[in-house]
Write an enzyme that holds these catalytic residues in place. Sequence first.
Site, PDB file in Angstrom:
ATOM      1  N   ALA A  74       0.823  -1.243  -0.132  1.00 14.29           N
ATOM      2  CA  ALA A  74       0.019   0.096   0.024  1.00 14.29           C
ATOM      3  C   ALA A  74       0.910   1.084   0.020  1.00 14.29           C
ATOM      4  O   ALA A  74       1.568   1.361   0.965  1.00 14.29           O
ATOM      5  CB  ALA A  74      -1.000  -0.015   1.175  1.00 14.29           C
ATOM      6  N   TYR A 141       8.758  10.837  -3.681  1.00 13.87           N
ATOM      7  CA  TYR A 141       8.509   9.343  -3.683  1.00 13.87           C
ATOM      8  C   TYR A 141       9.432   8.397  -3.297  1.00 13.87           C
ATOM      9  O   TYR A 141       9.435   7.385  -2.626  1.00 13.87           O
ATOM     10  CB  TYR A 141       8.017   9.059  -5.070  1.00 13.87           C
ATOM     11  CG  TYR A 141       7.884   7.384  -5.310  1.00 13.87           C
ATOM     12  CD1 TYR A 141       6.822   6.657  -4.597  1.00 13.87           C
ATOM     13  CD2 TYR A 141       8.590   6.853  -6.253  1.00 13.87           C
ATOM     14  CE1 TYR A 141       6.709   5.366  -4.594  1.00 13.87           C
ATOM     15  CE2 TYR A 141       8.513   5.559  -6.293  1.00 13.87           C
ATOM     16  CZ  TYR A 141       7.547   4.718  -5.752  1.00 13.87           C
ATOM     17  OH  TYR A 141       7.538   3.419  -5.822  1.00 13.87           O
ATOM     18  N   PHE A 206       8.615  12.283 -22.372  1.00 18.48           N
ATOM     19  CA  PHE A 206       9.262  13.238 -21.725  1.00 18.48           C
ATOM     20  C   PHE A 206      10.609  13.501 -21.723  1.00 18.48           C
ATOM     21  O   PHE A 206      11.203  12.658 -20.930  1.00 18.48           O
ATOM     22  CB  PHE A 206       8.726  13.195 -20.310  1.00 18.48           C
ATOM     23  CG  PHE A 206       7.126  13.491 -20.094  1.00 18.48           C
ATOM     24  CD1 PHE A 206       6.675  14.580 -19.902  1.00 18.48           C
ATOM     25  CD2 PHE A 206       6.147  12.198 -20.027  1.00 18.48           C
ATOM     26  CE1 PHE A 206       5.207  14.784 -20.088  1.00 18.48           C
ATOM     27  CE2 PHE A 206       5.057  12.507 -19.940  1.00 18.48           C
ATOM     28  CZ  PHE A 206       4.305  13.846 -20.091  1.00 18.48           C
ATOM     29  N   ARG A 279      10.474  15.665 -17.238  1.00 15.32           N
ATOM     30  CA  ARG A 279       9.851  15.709 -16.193  1.00 15.32           C
ATOM     31  C   ARG A 279      10.819  16.041 -15.000  1.00 15.32           C
ATOM     32  O   ARG A 279      11.681  15.526 -15.100  1.00 15.32           O
ATOM     33  CB  ARG A 279       8.826  14.739 -15.668  1.00 15.32           C
ATOM     34  CG  ARG A 279       7.825  14.465 -16.884  1.00 15.32           C
ATOM     35  CD  ARG A 279       6.881  13.385 -16.501  1.00 15.32           C
ATOM     36  NE  ARG A 279       7.410  12.077 -16.365  1.00 15.32           N
ATOM     37  CZ  ARG A 279       6.910  10.935 -16.334  1.00 15.32           C
ATOM     38  NH1 ARG A 279       5.755  10.950 -16.422  1.00 15.32           N
ATOM     39  NH2 ARG A 279       7.671   9.861 -16.557  1.00 15.32           N
ATOM     40  N   GLY A 281      12.817  15.168 -11.785  1.00 17.50           N
ATOM     41  CA  GLY A 281      12.844  14.162 -10.923  1.00 17.50           C
ATOM     42  C   GLY A 281      13.182  12.605 -11.585  1.00 17.50           C
ATOM     43  O   GLY A 281      13.246  11.750 -10.895  1.00 17.50           O
TER      44      GLY A 281
END
Length: 322
Positions: A74, A141, A206, A279, A281
Amino acid sequence: MRVLVTGGAGYIGGTVTRILLARGHEVTVYDNFCHSKKIAVAKNARLVEGDVADRALLEKTLKESRFDGVMHFAALIEAGESMQRPELYFRNNTAATLSLLEAMVATGHDRLVFSSTAACYGEPESTPILEDARLKPTNPYGESKLLVEQMLGWINSIHGLRYASLRYFNVAGAIEGYGEAHEPESHLIPLILDVALGRREKIKIFGQDYPTPDGTCVRDYIHVEDLAEAHLLALNALEQRSRVIYNIGNGQGFTVREVIDSVQRVTGKPIAVEECPRRPGDPAVLVASSEKIKAELGWKPKFAELDTIIRSAWEWHQKRYA
């Protein structure tokens, strides 16, 4: 074996759940359905609807059934979104996982397989990446997952919680009857397959100026069934080992354009492309060395060819929308 799977209605968690059930194990799925649906829960799995941040519900769940292990999937997974709303990722991925660890310690559960990420490495100094490489995420993240690994290290040392941290790269493909269906979808292969199915007009690339063979990002793709097998091996390994960290990947990288070419070969459909700026990161190259888990646990990917991985995903996506 009795296993608790958090995020068991997701793509990877749902695949692992189905394989566990097929092998005769008992599975309880724990999910809040923020990016999935109840229909994705495997038949014959017990369901607890709840958030990983809810320590009281976790403790109740863990006390009701004595689990042989917990598999923790999760999490929020969008690196791009994490660059815009980092607080969501530290709350949902890091702080919520602390609630799970507290509940496990409080109820005497001591075996956890953690779904980590190659994003922990950030921009690698060399490839393929080894487990002892520098850990310097380039997005929140990856940082949110690395913080969990750091917590696990201390809780292992102090409370004896056994854990396996599996750092993997881009997961793709499908098993019979179950495949990738994120809401919203942001992963490259299902997005390209949507173009092949006529559900999307084009695929966005990207960045075209990375230091790679064709200027687009290079990623390591692992079939979801091979990844699931690694999780099962890691859980079993915790009977003898206190803590393990493994990369899970194919050991070879493919550019975005190479993935598009593979989809065109497999589907026979033309894929329209829109070139967009980089993008924030996004590392240029992420390719794993999985030699450690191969040597220590005997893991070996069965679906190493990119066309094979994409073909299984294509078969499932066609049935999904039939």
